[in-house]
Motif scaffolding. Structure first.
Motif, mmCIF file in Angstrom:
data_model
loop_
_atom_site.group_PDB
_atom_site.id
_atom_site.type_symbol
_atom_site.label_atom_id
_atom_site.label_comp_id
_atom_site.label_asym_id
_atom_site.label_seq_id
_atom_site.Cartn_x
_atom_site.Cartn_y
_atom_site.Cartn_z
ATOM 1 N N SER A 53 51.502 39.847 89.538
ATOM 2 C CA SER A 53 52.302 39.840 88.314
ATOM 3 C C SER A 53 51.461 40.276 87.118
ATOM 4 O O SER A 53 51.905 41.090 86.292
ATOM 5 N N ILE A 54 50.237 39.754 87.041
ATOM 6 C CA ILE A 54 49.334 40.153 85.955
ATOM 7 C C ILE A 54 48.976 41.630 86.081
ATOM 8 O O ILE A 54 48.949 42.373 85.097
ATOM 9 N N THR A 55 48.696 42.044 87.318
ATOM 10 C CA THR A 55 48.338 43.439 87.566
ATOM 11 C C THR A 55 49.457 44.384 87.138
ATOM 12 O O THR A 55 49.213 45.406 86.481
ATOM 13 N N VAL A 106 51.013 48.661 83.903
ATOM 14 C CA VAL A 106 52.075 49.510 83.370
ATOM 15 C C VAL A 106 51.931 49.661 81.859
ATOM 16 O O VAL A 106 52.086 50.765 81.316
ATOM 17 N N PHE A 107 51.596 48.567 81.179
ATOM 18 C CA PHE A 107 51.388 48.628 79.725
ATOM 19 C C PHE A 107 50.254 49.598 79.386
ATOM 20 O O PHE A 107 50.401 50.477 78.528
ATOM 21 N N GLY A 108 49.121 49.467 80.066
ATOM 22 C CA GLY A 108 47.983 50.338 79.795
ATOM 23 C C GLY A 108 48.275 51.787 80.111
ATOM 24 O O GLY A 108 47.880 52.689 79.356
ATOM 25 N N GLY A 109 48.986 52.038 81.206
ATOM 26 C CA GLY A 109 49.325 53.410 81.565
ATOM 27 C C GLY A 109 50.243 54.057 80.538
ATOM 28 O O GLY A 109 50.064 55.232 80.184
ATOM 29 N N ILE A 110 51.220 53.307 80.051
ATOM 30 C CA ILE A 110 52.146 53.841 79.042
ATOM 31 C C ILE A 110 51.398 54.149 77.744
ATOM 32 O O ILE A 110 51.608 55.205 77.132
ATOM 33 N N TYR A 118 42.114 49.496 90.356
ATOM 34 C CA TYR A 118 41.818 50.901 90.072
ATOM 35 C C TYR A 118 42.929 51.522 89.231
ATOM 36 O O TYR A 118 42.669 52.314 88.314
ATOM 37 N N PHE A 119 44.168 51.172 89.538
ATOM 38 C CA PHE A 119 45.312 51.748 88.829
ATOM 39 C C PHE A 119 45.567 51.056 87.494
ATOM 40 O O PHE A 119 46.316 51.567 86.670
ATOM 41 N N VAL A 120 44.946 49.912 87.288
ATOM 42 C CA VAL A 120 45.147 49.137 86.060
ATOM 43 C C VAL A 120 44.112 49.487 84.992
ATOM 44 O O VAL A 120 44.415 49.520 83.794
ATOM 45 N N GLY A 121 42.887 49.796 85.417
ATOM 46 C CA GLY A 121 41.736 49.814 84.534
ATOM 47 C C GLY A 121 41.604 50.873 83.466
ATOM 48 O O GLY A 121 41.010 50.599 82.421
#
Length: 320
Positions: free
Chosen positions: A17-19, A24-28, A275-278
């Motif tokens: 859930s945190i991930t 998604v927030f960081g990617g946007i 990796y996808f979050v960072g």
């Protein structure tokens, strides 16, 4: 059900859930910042990072959200829809392959653009970046056709339906080629090699006749990419090690060993998804210039646009 299995379910539910939210927030935000500034829109390395952000968002929405629904609410759409079973597998592979490919291209791009060889610098242009991204996307889509073909519903001993790969040869291909090579060893080698060369080139920039604006942009992007390379090694290598151990160990003989490996796989799997979050958080922490650009885009530019809309509406309302 063993204690490690229960702990794994709780980890998947809360950590995922945190991930999902942070990723998604960081990617946007990455996409907004990169697409809002002309300096970034005309840069090939940033274009690769932007494409990577889009595919990272797709990976998180399709994979992590499904894991949350399965662990938290016992809802598995792959069991009820054969189309979703097939499409999800293909889409997840496509997002991972494109994300790792774009990261490799960004690292190679920074090596070439900081090189003293003018011929190599000419390859770093936005037009070529768009064509390479399009060709790679098409190539990986074709590469994932077997995932559509061989993903199917399988009835287990407990009479539960699962979405599985039904071709043994393709199972081996996914385990050893897709997981270990295409999303593991090969990207790490490329990123470390060209990242090191780009770092060497950047250290030589002060001794060259390079415009200040370009020099600062090259230094900024190289530092962002290099830190991300180190970060990627940290979050990806443990996953590769555990997968290799699981492939080389007979887990069917000992239930305790299988449970321990599954628990370890859950831990490193959640680490792998970081990796996808960072990227966004790496850029914010490592680049003062990116922080300033982020604040300008979010707090200044969009604030001004909202104020202009308010003024226009105030001018229109009296005439209504």
């Amino acid at each position: 059900m063993g204690s490690l299995t229960l702990i794994s379910q709780q980890i998947v539910l809360y950590w995922s859930s945190i991930t999902l939210i942070t990723g998604v927030f960081g990617g946007i935000i990455n996409c907004i910042v990169f697409l809002s500034l002309k300096t970034f829109r005309q840069n090939s390395c940033v274009f690769y990072l932007t494409v990577m952000s889009f595919f990272n968002i797709g990976q998180l929405l399709m994979s992590v959200f499904s894991r949350i629904m399965i662990s938290g609410f016992d809802i598995d759409w792959t069991q009820t829809s054969l189309f979703y079973c097939k499409f999800r597998q293909m889409f997840l592979h496509l997002c991972s392959l494109m994300s790792f490919s774009c990261m490799c291209l960004a690292t190679v791009d920074q090596f070439m653009v900081t090189s003293v060889r003018r011929r190599w610098q000419l390859f770093c242009n936005i037009k070529l970046a768009r064509w390479l991204s399009f060709i790679l996307t098409l190539f990986w889509i074709l590469h994932e056709i077997p995932a559509l073909v061989y993903s199917d519903h399988v009835v287990k001993a407990s009479n539960k339906i699962s979405c599985s790969n039904v071709n043994l040869i393709y199972q081996q291909y996914v385990a050893y080629v897709y997981v270990l090579l295409l999303t593991g060893i090969i990207p790490i080698i490329i990123n470390i090699l060209f990242g090191s060369l780009a770092y060497y080139n950047v250290r030589q920039i002060p001794y060259r006749a390079v415009p200040i604006v370009r020099r600062e942009l090259d230094k900024q992007l190289t530092s962002m990419v290099l830190v991300q390379v180190v970060y990627n090694v940290i979050v990806v290598v443990p996953f590769i090690v555990v997968v290799i151990l699981m492939q080389s160990t007979n887990l069917s003989r000992d239930s305790d060993t299988a449970e321990a490996f599954n628990f370890a796989y859950t831990i490193v799997g959640n680490l792998f998804y970081m990796y996808f979050v960072g990227p966004f958080y790496i850029y914010i922490c490592t680049s003062k210039r990116f922080r300033q650009q982020f604040l300008y885009v979010i707090c200044h530019r969009y604030y001004q646009e909202n104020q202009q809309r308010i003024v226009i509406m105030q001018q229109i309302v009296p005439y209504l």
